[in-house]
Design an enzyme around this catalytic site. Structure first.
Site, PDB file in Angstrom:
ATOM      1  N   PRO A 124       8.430  37.214 -15.466  1.00  0.00           N
ATOM      2  CA  PRO A 124       8.845  37.247 -14.009  1.00  0.00           C
ATOM      3  C   PRO A 124       8.062  36.311 -13.001  1.00  0.00           C
ATOM      4  O   PRO A 124       8.816  35.633 -12.206  1.00  0.00           O
ATOM      5  CB  PRO A 124       8.368  38.645 -13.750  1.00  0.00           C
ATOM      6  CG  PRO A 124       8.291  39.409 -14.799  1.00  0.00           C
ATOM      7  CD  PRO A 124       7.836  38.376 -15.805  1.00  0.00           C
ATOM      8  N   TYR A 125       6.832  35.853 -13.297  1.00  0.00           N
ATOM      9  CA  TYR A 125       6.109  34.978 -12.595  1.00  0.00           C
ATOM     10  C   TYR A 125       6.586  33.425 -12.893  1.00  0.00           C
ATOM     11  O   TYR A 125       6.991  32.554 -11.982  1.00  0.00           O
ATOM     12  CB  TYR A 125       4.732  34.943 -12.809  1.00  0.00           C
ATOM     13  CG  TYR A 125       3.908  33.909 -12.361  1.00  0.00           C
ATOM     14  CD1 TYR A 125       3.652  33.970 -10.926  1.00  0.00           C
ATOM     15  CD2 TYR A 125       3.351  32.825 -13.221  1.00  0.00           C
ATOM     16  CE1 TYR A 125       2.550  32.880 -10.481  1.00  0.00           C
ATOM     17  CE2 TYR A 125       2.501  31.846 -12.723  1.00  0.00           C
ATOM     18  CZ  TYR A 125       2.255  31.919 -11.274  1.00  0.00           C
ATOM     19  OH  TYR A 125       1.377  30.728 -10.766  1.00  0.00           O
ATOM     20  N   ARG A 126       6.868  33.312 -13.955  1.00  0.00           N
ATOM     21  CA  ARG A 126       7.671  31.969 -14.157  1.00  0.00           C
ATOM     22  C   ARG A 126       9.165  31.708 -13.827  1.00  0.00           C
ATOM     23  O   ARG A 126       9.415  30.596 -13.489  1.00  0.00           O
ATOM     24  CB  ARG A 126       7.346  31.485 -15.654  1.00  0.00           C
ATOM     25  CG  ARG A 126       6.067  31.568 -16.365  1.00  0.00           C
ATOM     26  CD  ARG A 126       6.112  30.895 -17.728  1.00  0.00           C
ATOM     27  NE  ARG A 126       6.719  31.622 -18.903  1.00  0.00           N
ATOM     28  CZ  ARG A 126       6.157  32.254 -19.711  1.00  0.00           C
ATOM     29  NH1 ARG A 126       4.739  32.265 -19.489  1.00  0.00           N
ATOM     30  NH2 ARG A 126       6.734  33.082 -20.466  1.00  0.00           N
ATOM     31  N   LYS A 129       8.800  30.913 -10.075  1.00  0.00           N
ATOM     32  CA  LYS A 129       8.177  29.625  -9.976  1.00  0.00           C
ATOM     33  C   LYS A 129       9.354  28.641 -10.245  1.00  0.00           C
ATOM     34  O   LYS A 129       9.671  27.918  -9.614  1.00  0.00           O
ATOM     35  CB  LYS A 129       6.959  29.313 -10.962  1.00  0.00           C
ATOM     36  CG  LYS A 129       5.635  29.967 -10.335  1.00  0.00           C
ATOM     37  CD  LYS A 129       5.360  29.412  -9.028  1.00  0.00           C
ATOM     38  CE  LYS A 129       3.751  29.727  -8.648  1.00  0.00           C
ATOM     39  NZ  LYS A 129       3.350  29.143  -7.400  1.00  0.00           N
TER      40      LYS A 129
END
Length: 214
Positions: A124-126, A129
């Site tokens: 989810p973080y990637r 980004k």
């Protein structure tokens, strides 16, 4: 050059402010709380208030360039990741377009080009980004995207390894101080405009490592 650093009180931002000042720039430290103003001044920056979940555009007044190095942090939930790392970043891009701030350096994340890569917990973080990076790259700004690997608080070495998306390459963890040094080098080298650069610990001088090669 007046450079507004969004996330000036973060790990990379704290390293970046004095390096910008030493390079002859006028750093502006954009922070969320006035209690952080003195720390910004001590690092050579002009403190300004800006909240990525609220009002921040006035903090970009008279800026020539923006560096986005804010983040929700590993102790928050995915809701904060969406609001800060994705939507907050997109809002800063739009504010720069509206205000005519042409130069922009985004601190992204390693493997943002492949959000579904392992480890699964970081997907989810990637994704956040990658979506922010895509919005920047599709804008009219003179942009550079930096995607450092795992960060450390070690001493800066002035030497790194870099590869340009989407070429093969990898390397060691990188000190935040050396990522900050890479930002300064990118601002000084217009050949990095339009490039997405992955950063690792390494042995090449920063200015040489971030220079595009055929």
């Amino acid at each position: 050059m007046r450079v507004a650093v969004i996330g000036a009180n973060g790990g990379i931002g704290r390293e970046l402010l004095p390096r910008l000042a030493d390079a002859g720039h006028d750093p502006v430290g954009v922070v969320r709380d006035e209690s952080q103003f003195e720390a910004v001044r001590e690092r050579g920056g002009e403190p300004r208030l800006g909240d990525l979940k609220g009002e921040f555009a006035s903090a970009l007044e008279d800026a020539d360039a923006v560096v986005f190095t804010a983040g929700s942090g590993g102790d928050t939930g995915w809701d904060e990741t969406l609001l800060v790392d994705l939507w907050g970043a997109r809002r800063t891009v739009d504010a720069c377009v509206e205000r005519g701030v042409d130069r922009y350096v985004m601190i992204s994340a390693y493997q943002a080009s492949e959000p579904l890569a392992e480890p699964e917990a970081l997907r989810p973080y990637r994704v956040a980004k990658r979506c922010a990076d895509d919005h920047l790259e599709q804008s009219s700004l003179d942009a550079t995207v930096l995607r450092p690997t795992a960060l450390t608080d070690g001493e800066g070495t002035g030497r790194i390894s870099a590869t340009f998306e989407y070429r093969d390459g990898g390397g060691d963890d990188i000190p935040r101080a050396d990522v900050a040094e890479a930002v300064v080098a990118c601002l000084a080298n217009n050949e990095t405009i339009g490039e997405t650069i992955r950063l690792f610990g390494g042995d090449d001088p920063v200015e040489e490592a971030i220079r595009p090669h055929d």
